[in-house]
Design a protein around this motif. Structure first.
Motif, PDB file in Angstrom:
ATOM      1  N   GLU A  60     -30.077   5.623  -5.623  1.00  0.00           N
ATOM      2  CA  GLU A  60     -28.687   5.991  -5.336  1.00  0.00           C
ATOM      3  C   GLU A  60     -27.800   4.755  -5.113  1.00  0.00           C
ATOM      4  O   GLU A  60     -26.591   4.890  -4.961  1.00  0.00           O
ATOM      5  CB  GLU A  60     -28.626   6.884  -4.093  1.00  0.00           C
ATOM      6  N   LEU A  61     -28.402   3.569  -5.068  1.00  0.00           N
ATOM      7  CA  LEU A  61     -27.607   2.353  -4.867  1.00  0.00           C
ATOM      8  C   LEU A  61     -26.721   2.114  -6.079  1.00  0.00           C
ATOM      9  O   LEU A  61     -27.117   2.345  -7.215  1.00  0.00           O
ATOM     10  CB  LEU A  61     -28.510   1.135  -4.643  1.00  0.00           C
ATOM     11  N   ASP A  62     -25.516   1.646  -5.820  1.00  0.00           N
ATOM     12  CA  ASP A  62     -24.551   1.374  -6.884  1.00  0.00           C
ATOM     13  C   ASP A  62     -24.669  -0.103  -7.259  1.00  0.00           C
ATOM     14  O   ASP A  62     -24.397  -0.981  -6.445  1.00  0.00           O
ATOM     15  CB  ASP A  62     -23.142   1.689  -6.385  1.00  0.00           C
ATOM     16  N   GLU A  63     -25.069  -0.365  -8.486  1.00  0.00           N
ATOM     17  CA  GLU A  63     -25.282  -1.748  -8.929  1.00  0.00           C
ATOM     18  C   GLU A  63     -24.009  -2.586  -8.880  1.00  0.00           C
ATOM     19  O   GLU A  63     -24.066  -3.793  -8.668  1.00  0.00           O
ATOM     20  CB  GLU A  63     -25.878  -1.777 -10.340  1.00  0.00           C
ATOM     21  N   VAL A  64     -22.861  -1.960  -9.070  1.00  0.00           N
ATOM     22  CA  VAL A  64     -21.600  -2.714  -9.016  1.00  0.00           C
ATOM     23  C   VAL A  64     -21.322  -3.159  -7.584  1.00  0.00           C
ATOM     24  O   VAL A  64     -20.958  -4.309  -7.336  1.00  0.00           O
ATOM     25  CB  VAL A  64     -20.424  -1.874  -9.564  1.00  0.00           C
ATOM     26  N   ILE A  65     -21.495  -2.270  -6.644  1.00  0.00           N
ATOM     27  CA  ILE A  65     -21.200  -2.580  -5.231  1.00  0.00           C
ATOM     28  C   ILE A  65     -22.317  -3.367  -4.573  1.00  0.00           C
ATOM     29  O   ILE A  65     -22.087  -4.084  -3.609  1.00  0.00           O
ATOM     30  CB  ILE A  65     -20.928  -1.272  -4.452  1.00  0.00           C
ATOM     31  N   HIS A  66     -23.521  -3.284  -5.086  1.00  0.00           N
ATOM     32  CA  HIS A  66     -24.688  -3.850  -4.410  1.00  0.00           C
ATOM     33  C   HIS A  66     -24.628  -5.364  -4.202  1.00  0.00           C
ATOM     34  O   HIS A  66     -25.185  -5.869  -3.235  1.00  0.00           O
ATOM     35  CB  HIS A  66     -25.970  -3.468  -5.149  1.00  0.00           C
ATOM     36  N   SER A  67     -23.947  -6.091  -5.060  1.00  0.00           N
ATOM     37  CA  SER A  67     -23.800  -7.537  -4.880  1.00  0.00           C
ATOM     38  C   SER A  67     -23.230  -7.800  -3.483  1.00  0.00           C
ATOM     39  O   SER A  67     -22.270  -7.149  -3.075  1.00  0.00           O
ATOM     40  CB  SER A  67     -22.832  -8.079  -5.941  1.00  0.00           C
ATOM     41  N   PRO A  68     -23.803  -8.746  -2.738  1.00  0.00           N
ATOM     42  CA  PRO A  68     -23.313  -9.003  -1.374  1.00  0.00           C
ATOM     43  C   PRO A  68     -21.815  -9.281  -1.301  1.00  0.00           C
ATOM     44  O   PRO A  68     -21.139  -8.798  -0.388  1.00  0.00           O
ATOM     45  CB  PRO A  68     -24.130 -10.212  -0.918  1.00  0.00           C
ATOM     46  N   VAL A  69     -21.279 -10.032  -2.243  1.00  0.00           N
ATOM     47  CA  VAL A  69     -19.847 -10.338  -2.205  1.00  0.00           C
ATOM     48  C   VAL A  69     -19.033  -9.087  -2.504  1.00  0.00           C
ATOM     49  O   VAL A  69     -18.060  -8.780  -1.799  1.00  0.00           O
ATOM     50  CB  VAL A  69     -19.492 -11.486  -3.177  1.00  0.00           C
ATOM     51  N   ARG A  70     -19.419  -8.318  -3.515  1.00  0.00           N
ATOM     52  CA  ARG A  70     -18.670  -7.095  -3.835  1.00  0.00           C
ATOM     53  C   ARG A  70     -18.803  -6.061  -2.720  1.00  0.00           C
ATOM     54  O   ARG A  70     -17.842  -5.344  -2.421  1.00  0.00           O
ATOM     55  CB  ARG A  70     -19.088  -6.539  -5.189  1.00  0.00           C
ATOM     56  N   LEU A  71     -19.958  -5.982  -2.090  1.00  0.00           N
ATOM     57  CA  LEU A  71     -20.137  -5.087  -0.947  1.00  0.00           C
ATOM     58  C   LEU A  71     -19.198  -5.502   0.185  1.00  0.00           C
ATOM     59  O   LEU A  71     -18.551  -4.662   0.813  1.00  0.00           O
ATOM     60  CB  LEU A  71     -21.594  -5.099  -0.468  1.00  0.00           C
ATOM     61  N   SER A  72     -19.078  -6.796   0.419  1.00  0.00           N
ATOM     62  CA  SER A  72     -18.186  -7.306   1.462  1.00  0.00           C
ATOM     63  C   SER A  72     -16.730  -6.997   1.140  1.00  0.00           C
ATOM     64  O   SER A  72     -15.950  -6.638   2.029  1.00  0.00           O
ATOM     65  CB  SER A  72     -18.372  -8.816   1.634  1.00  0.00           C
ATOM     66  N   ILE A  73     -16.351  -7.142  -0.113  1.00  0.00           N
ATOM     67  CA  ILE A  73     -14.978  -6.822  -0.536  1.00  0.00           C
ATOM     68  C   ILE A  73     -14.718  -5.332  -0.327  1.00  0.00           C
ATOM     69  O   ILE A  73     -13.688  -4.943   0.241  1.00  0.00           O
ATOM     70  CB  ILE A  73     -14.758  -7.221  -2.011  1.00  0.00           C
ATOM     71  N   ALA A  74     -15.638  -4.497  -0.778  1.00  0.00           N
ATOM     72  CA  ALA A  74     -15.472  -3.049  -0.628  1.00  0.00           C
ATOM     73  C   ALA A  74     -15.381  -2.654   0.842  1.00  0.00           C
ATOM     74  O   ALA A  74     -14.556  -1.820   1.215  1.00  0.00           O
ATOM     75  CB  ALA A  74     -16.615  -2.301  -1.318  1.00  0.00           C
ATOM     76  N   ALA A  75     -16.213  -3.262   1.683  1.00  0.00           N
ATOM     77  CA  ALA A  75     -16.181  -2.951   3.121  1.00  0.00           C
ATOM     78  C   ALA A  75     -14.852  -3.363   3.740  1.00  0.00           C
ATOM     79  O   ALA A  75     -14.283  -2.631   4.554  1.00  0.00           O
ATOM     80  CB  ALA A  75     -17.340  -3.659   3.829  1.00  0.00           C
ATOM     81  N   THR A  76     -14.338  -4.512   3.335  1.00  0.00           N
ATOM     82  CA  THR A  76     -13.047  -4.975   3.845  1.00  0.00           C
ATOM     83  C   THR A  76     -11.945  -4.002   3.433  1.00  0.00           C
ATOM     84  O   THR A  76     -11.103  -3.607   4.245  1.00  0.00           O
ATOM     85  CB  THR A  76     -12.732  -6.393   3.322  1.00  0.00           C
ATOM     86  N   LEU A  77     -11.967  -3.585   2.177  1.00  0.00           N
ATOM     87  CA  LEU A  77     -10.930  -2.682   1.684  1.00  0.00           C
ATOM     88  C   LEU A  77     -11.093  -1.254   2.194  1.00  0.00           C
ATOM     89  O   LEU A  77     -10.116  -0.512   2.292  1.00  0.00           O
ATOM     90  CB  LEU A  77     -10.903  -2.703   0.155  1.00  0.00           C
ATOM     91  N   ALA A  78     -12.316  -0.858   2.529  1.00  0.00           N
ATOM     92  CA  ALA A  78     -12.552   0.498   3.029  1.00  0.00           C
ATOM     93  C   ALA A  78     -11.876   0.715   4.379  1.00  0.00           C
ATOM     94  O   ALA A  78     -11.547   1.842   4.741  1.00  0.00           O
ATOM     95  CB  ALA A  78     -14.051   0.775   3.142  1.00  0.00           C
ATOM     96  N   ALA A  79     -11.634  -0.369   5.114  1.00  0.00           N
ATOM     97  CA  ALA A  79     -11.051  -0.273   6.450  1.00  0.00           C
ATOM     98  C   ALA A  79      -9.523  -0.178   6.436  1.00  0.00           C
ATOM     99  O   ALA A  79      -8.918   0.044   7.479  1.00  0.00           O
ATOM    100  CB  ALA A  79     -11.490  -1.478   7.285  1.00  0.00           C
ATOM    101  N   VAL A  80      -8.912  -0.349   5.257  1.00  0.00           N
ATOM    102  CA  VAL A  80      -7.448  -0.380   5.167  1.00  0.00           C
ATOM    103  C   VAL A  80      -6.978   0.414   3.946  1.00  0.00           C
ATOM    104  O   VAL A  80      -7.769   0.735   3.063  1.00  0.00           O
ATOM    105  CB  VAL A  80      -6.930  -1.840   5.061  1.00  0.00           C
ATOM    106  N   ASP A  81      -5.688   0.708   3.903  1.00  0.00           N
ATOM    107  CA  ASP A  81      -5.123   1.349   2.712  1.00  0.00           C
ATOM    108  C   ASP A  81      -5.025   0.346   1.575  1.00  0.00           C
ATOM    109  O   ASP A  81      -5.336   0.644   0.434  1.00  0.00           O
ATOM    110  CB  ASP A  81      -3.735   1.920   3.001  1.00  0.00           C
ATOM    111  N   LYS A  82      -4.551  -0.872   1.908  1.00  0.00           N
ATOM    112  CA  LYS A  82      -4.476  -1.965   0.947  1.00  0.00           C
ATOM    113  C   LYS A  82      -4.448  -3.264   1.731  1.00  0.00           C
ATOM    114  O   LYS A  82      -4.145  -3.269   2.920  1.00  0.00           O
ATOM    115  CB  LYS A  82      -3.258  -1.848   0.034  1.00  0.00           C
ATOM    116  N   ALA A  83      -4.772  -4.367   1.049  1.00  0.00           N
ATOM    117  CA  ALA A  83      -4.791  -5.666   1.713  1.00  0.00           C
ATOM    118  C   ALA A  83      -4.331  -6.733   0.728  1.00  0.00           C
ATOM    119  O   ALA A  83      -4.584  -6.631  -0.476  1.00  0.00           O
ATOM    120  CB  ALA A  83      -6.198  -5.997   2.208  1.00  0.00           C
ATOM    121  N   GLU A  84      -3.675  -7.745   1.276  1.00  0.00           N
ATOM    122  CA  GLU A  84      -3.270  -8.860   0.431  1.00  0.00           C
ATOM    123  C   GLU A  84      -4.507  -9.637  -0.015  1.00  0.00           C
ATOM    124  O   GLU A  84      -5.492  -9.751   0.717  1.00  0.00           O
ATOM    125  CB  GLU A  84      -2.324  -9.797   1.186  1.00  0.00           C
TER     126      GLU A  84
END
Length: 102
Positions: A7-31
């Protein structure tokens, strides 16, 4: 029953992309600069990873201005939020030794 790793998503699984997704998940949008500084990567590295997330339909990129200064805003799409939540659920299942969907 299958192992939750399926069930892991290969696109999100990369540590950097996971970190980006987590940062964006906490907000509506970010600079862009906020995400870059939060994830502690360079502009070029963030641009590359955002392009991958955008191609997958997980991130939207909006360009505009604040006064005369150009700005770029990043946001998780609805699809991106769902993919992030599924990925987190799979990670939790793996950590807890549960089967997928269990």
């Amino acid at each position: 029953m299958s192992h939750p790793r399926h069930e892991l998503d290969e696109v999100i699984h990369s540590p950097v992309r996971l970190s980006i997704a987590a940062t964006l998940a906490a907000v509506d949008k970010a600079e862009f600069a906020f995400v870059r500084d939060s994830v502690e990567i360079t502009d070029s590295a963030l641009s590359k990873q955002v392009a991958t997330l955008e191609k997958a339909g997980y991130v939207t990129v909006t360009k505009g201005y604040v006064g005369k200064r150009p700005r770029t805003w990043l946001a998780l799409s609805e699809e991106g939020r769902r993919a992030f939540e599924r990925h987190l659920a799979a990670l939790r299942a793996i950590a807890e030794g549960r089967p997928a969907g269990g």
